[in-house]
Every structure is written in structure tokens, then in C-alpha cells.
Design a protein around this motif. Sequence first.
Motif, short mmCIF file in Angstrom:
data_model
loop_
_atom_site.label_atom_id
_atom_site.label_comp_id
_atom_site.label_asym_id
_atom_site.label_seq_id
_atom_site.Cartn_x
_atom_site.Cartn_y
_atom_site.Cartn_z
N ASP A 215 0.82 -1.22 0.00
CA ASP A 215 0.00 0.00 0.00
C ASP A 215 0.85 1.26 0.00
O ASP A 215 0.31 2.37 -0.08
CB ASP A 215 -0.92 0.00 1.22
N ASN A 216 2.17 1.10 0.11
CA ASN A 216 3.05 2.27 0.10
C ASN A 216 3.09 2.88 -1.29
O ASN A 216 3.27 2.19 -2.30
CB ASN A 216 4.46 1.85 0.53
N GLY A 217 2.92 4.20 -1.36
CA GLY A 217 2.96 4.90 -2.65
C GLY A 217 1.78 5.83 -2.80
O GLY A 217 1.15 6.26 -1.82
N HIS A 218 1.43 6.17 -4.04
CA HIS A 218 0.36 7.12 -4.33
C HIS A 218 -0.95 6.39 -4.61
O HIS A 218 -1.05 5.58 -5.52
CB HIS A 218 0.73 8.00 -5.53
N TRP A 219 -1.97 6.69 -3.78
CA TRP A 219 -3.34 6.27 -4.06
C TRP A 219 -4.01 7.40 -4.83
O TRP A 219 -3.78 8.58 -4.56
CB TRP A 219 -4.08 6.00 -2.75
N THR A 220 -4.88 7.03 -5.77
CA THR A 220 -5.50 8.02 -6.64
C THR A 220 -7.01 7.91 -6.57
O THR A 220 -7.57 6.84 -6.82
CB THR A 220 -5.04 7.84 -8.10
N CYS A 221 -7.66 9.05 -6.24
CA CYS A 221 -9.12 9.13 -6.31
C CYS A 221 -9.49 9.63 -7.71
O CYS A 221 -8.98 10.66 -8.16
CB CYS A 221 -9.65 10.08 -5.24
N VAL A 222 -10.35 8.88 -8.38
CA VAL A 222 -10.75 9.21 -9.75
C VAL A 222 -12.24 9.57 -9.75
O VAL A 222 -13.08 8.77 -9.34
CB VAL A 222 -10.49 8.06 -10.71
N VAL A 223 -12.55 10.80 -10.19
CA VAL A 223 -13.94 11.26 -10.30
C VAL A 223 -14.24 11.45 -11.79
O VAL A 223 -13.54 12.19 -12.48
CB VAL A 223 -14.15 12.58 -9.53
N THR A 224 -15.28 10.78 -12.26
CA THR A 224 -15.67 10.85 -13.67
C THR A 224 -17.08 11.39 -13.78
O THR A 224 -18.00 10.87 -13.14
CB THR A 224 -15.58 9.46 -14.34
#
Length: 472
Positions: free
Chosen positions: A179-188
Amino acid sequence: MMNVTEMKNLIQSVLLLVVLMSTTGAQELIYYAQVGETLTLKPPGSFSQNYVYWYFGEIELAWRNTMGRTWTAQESRWKDRLSLYSDDSLIITNLQQEDFWTKFKFQVSRLHGDRSVYTYKLLKLTVSVNPPSPLLPGDSLSLSCNAETQGLKPEIHWLNPQGVKRTLKQLPVRATSQDNGHWTCVVTNAKQEKRADVPITVMDLSPAPLSPLYTSKSSKPLTVPCSIPPHISWDQIKAKDIQEVHWEFIPEPDSSPERLFNLSLEDPLTWQPKQNRGLRPVKDPKEMDLSLIRNQGSEDKGDYVCTLKFKNGVSLNRTVHVKVLQFTSSPGTELISGQQLNLTCNLSHPLTSDLRLKWVPPEQASLSSLSLGSDGHPTHLTIPEVGTGDGGKWRCELWQNVTRLTSAEIILKIEPKLSVWMLVVICSVTVIVILLLILIFILYQQRQRKMRHLGRRLCQCKTPKPKGFYRT
């Protein structure tokens, strides 16, 4: 069929409808953004031959005339936050909370008087993480992604650092190193996509080598790697209640580990050796490098384990597998010409298909008499009768495809075979020396007996008188 007059009236009606639609601003674009980020509002086309204006509500923010001259607002709220690009895009830096409640407008004014207005609605996107980084493996983590809707129905999902889609807006996670790193929230929304990254730091050690390390007693220095990633500091580690840092050595799979080093966590950080086995730390631990190095080759094959242990029971460790290439000679390294020589080079287990051995004999050695072992694999070499030319440095190299992993060396000393005449001469000289020693001993004994006999003849009375005439 329409006549010319009716066609003209229809064209005028259409043009009037277009003008009315353009002046009433029927077009609206949706943008999602976060407080504090930089936003780029793009015009819906190219309008280089027209006057363009940007508004925030009724406040004029920027304009460009047909000569290419530009202007941006200098009020305190907007000062140094606005810029106008050559394509008429408006760049707004450091978005504020109050920037979301009023619509932005882009106006195009044409030379013949009509104008078009495009409206931009700014909706707020909020991404949060609880608790904040850094985390330990096993910690509970909650990711939240909320977007204003205002009657819209945007699709929201998460992408983890590996790019795997997670469809929940509120995402509970049990933290692991993955889970280490960049999580991305995507809104479409209506084919428009907005991405918001949030960094997650899960404490861990840098990855261990995927393949074993290979060494030998005669090889170059060996480094056993272990390090803390540069984005993690010692202050963060100490804040997580670090309990101990140590190195251990496990010679066999079922054997008990031997403690090599402990790290004193008091300032300054200091390594304390226990059973170092010829190893020493590479660098100051403050530099986040916990690696060990051995300057001289060794036969200590096994697992070297680097461990960070925390008070809550969580342990971070990396295991480095070390394998030793062993090179032996039978019946030894000192031989007489004509003896049979057996050389063995192996890893104490069968070689895998991607590994191979290469033998490098002395330059003057004759290879015509070499033969492989009974198993057909070149881990064993036999020379039925060695010669003096076979003496010198022998090297056995371990290769993986086109990479040399390590090598081992031995030095053979081959004495020449003694001939019959040499044996006769040596035996003769030996017999002569022995006879001379016996003769010397006999003569010495005879001399000793004569000396003792002469002493008895000279002294046979208690008070001897000298020879001569005496008066009676």
C-alpha cells in the motif's frame, strides 16, 4: 419549394437564434478541484482573432485583445495567482475555499458585435487519509474521497499504487508494504475525469536481493545489503516506538540464529558487535544504510537477517541468502608428479539449470588429461597423473547466463617425481653420512678410554716424589 425570400427569412431566424443563445450563455463546463491546488480553465476553442475576457461572477479577471496584449487583475485576492496562456487558458494557483461558490465565465467578443459566454462551475473535491502517514504494516487506514454533486451523479473510485481499481468512496485498508505509494481518487462526470493523488507511507526496509549472493573463501569483498528508504527518517521510526535493530545469522535452515550486531538507539546511533564473523557495518547508521561488509572471503553460508522491531510487536525484516562456492583438492594441494588429482567445485547442492561452472587452469597446465566426474557435470575434475605443469593457481568460476557471480581459487604445488638413480644417490649419501657419524663416535670413545688409562698410570701413590737422588 422555398423561394429566395423565404430562404433569407429562415437564415435570418437561425442567425438570430444563435446570437440569442450565445448572449444568454447556454453552455456550462464542470471542473472538479481541490483547495490549494493549481487549476487550468481552458477555453472551448481557438479565438485568436477575437477579444476574450475571463470573469469571476461579475469581477473581471483577465482579458486579451486582438493585438495580443493581455491583462490580469491585481487586487490583493488575485494578485500573483492569475496568468493567461497564449491559448487563452486561465491559470489559477492556490485555490481558496471561496473560489468554489461563484461561477467563472469566459466571454468571446467578435468585431461585428455578437459575443459568446461559456460558464465554468467549480466543484470541490475533498480527499482525506486517517491516520496520517507514516504507518506500520498492520495499521488500520481509512481513505475518503468526496465530491460535490449539485444534481450530478459522478462516478468515484480509487486506484491503489499498483493501479488496481477499488470501487468504494470510503475505503478501509489494512496497511501492508504493497500500500506504500500514491493512491489516486478518480472522479468521472460526463466523460470528464479528475484525479487526486494522496501519498501513503508504510514503513518498511528496502527490498532484499531477489537472488542469493554468491561468494567464496578467496573472492572479493561481500556486501550484505539492508537499508531504510530515503523517504523515511529516524525521527519517524522513533516516533513509532522502535524497540531494537539487529542483525542475525542462520547457518542452517533449522539452526538457532546467532546475533551479529545490535544497534544502540541512543544518540549517537552506534553498532555493538556480538559475533561479527568478520563483518562490519558499511556506513554510519544515521545515513539509513544498515548494510554489512566482509573484506575477506569466508565460508559462512546461510541466511543473514536484518530486523527492526517495534514495541507493538511489529517486526520489519529482510533476509539475504548467501551461498558459498567451495573449491577442494584431493589428496591435497601439495602433490608429487604422477599422482592422481581430484578437484571439486560446488555449492553443496546441485546447480540449477541457469548456473554453470567454468574451470580456469594455470597457463602451462595440460588439459588433455582432464576428465569430468561420473555424473557428467563439471563440478568434479580428475587428472589421472599430474605433472609439474599442473602446478600453480587454479580458478573455478560460477556463471549465470553471461554474468560471473563469483570464483574460488586454490594453488597447487607439484614436486617432480624422483628417478631410480636419484634414489640411489640419496640412499648412498645417507649411508655414507651415517657411517661417518658412527666412525666419529667410535674414535671419540677410544680417545676417552686412553685419557682415562694415562691418568691412572701417572698417579698410583698417595704422596708421590719427584725423580732424582736422595741423601739417606
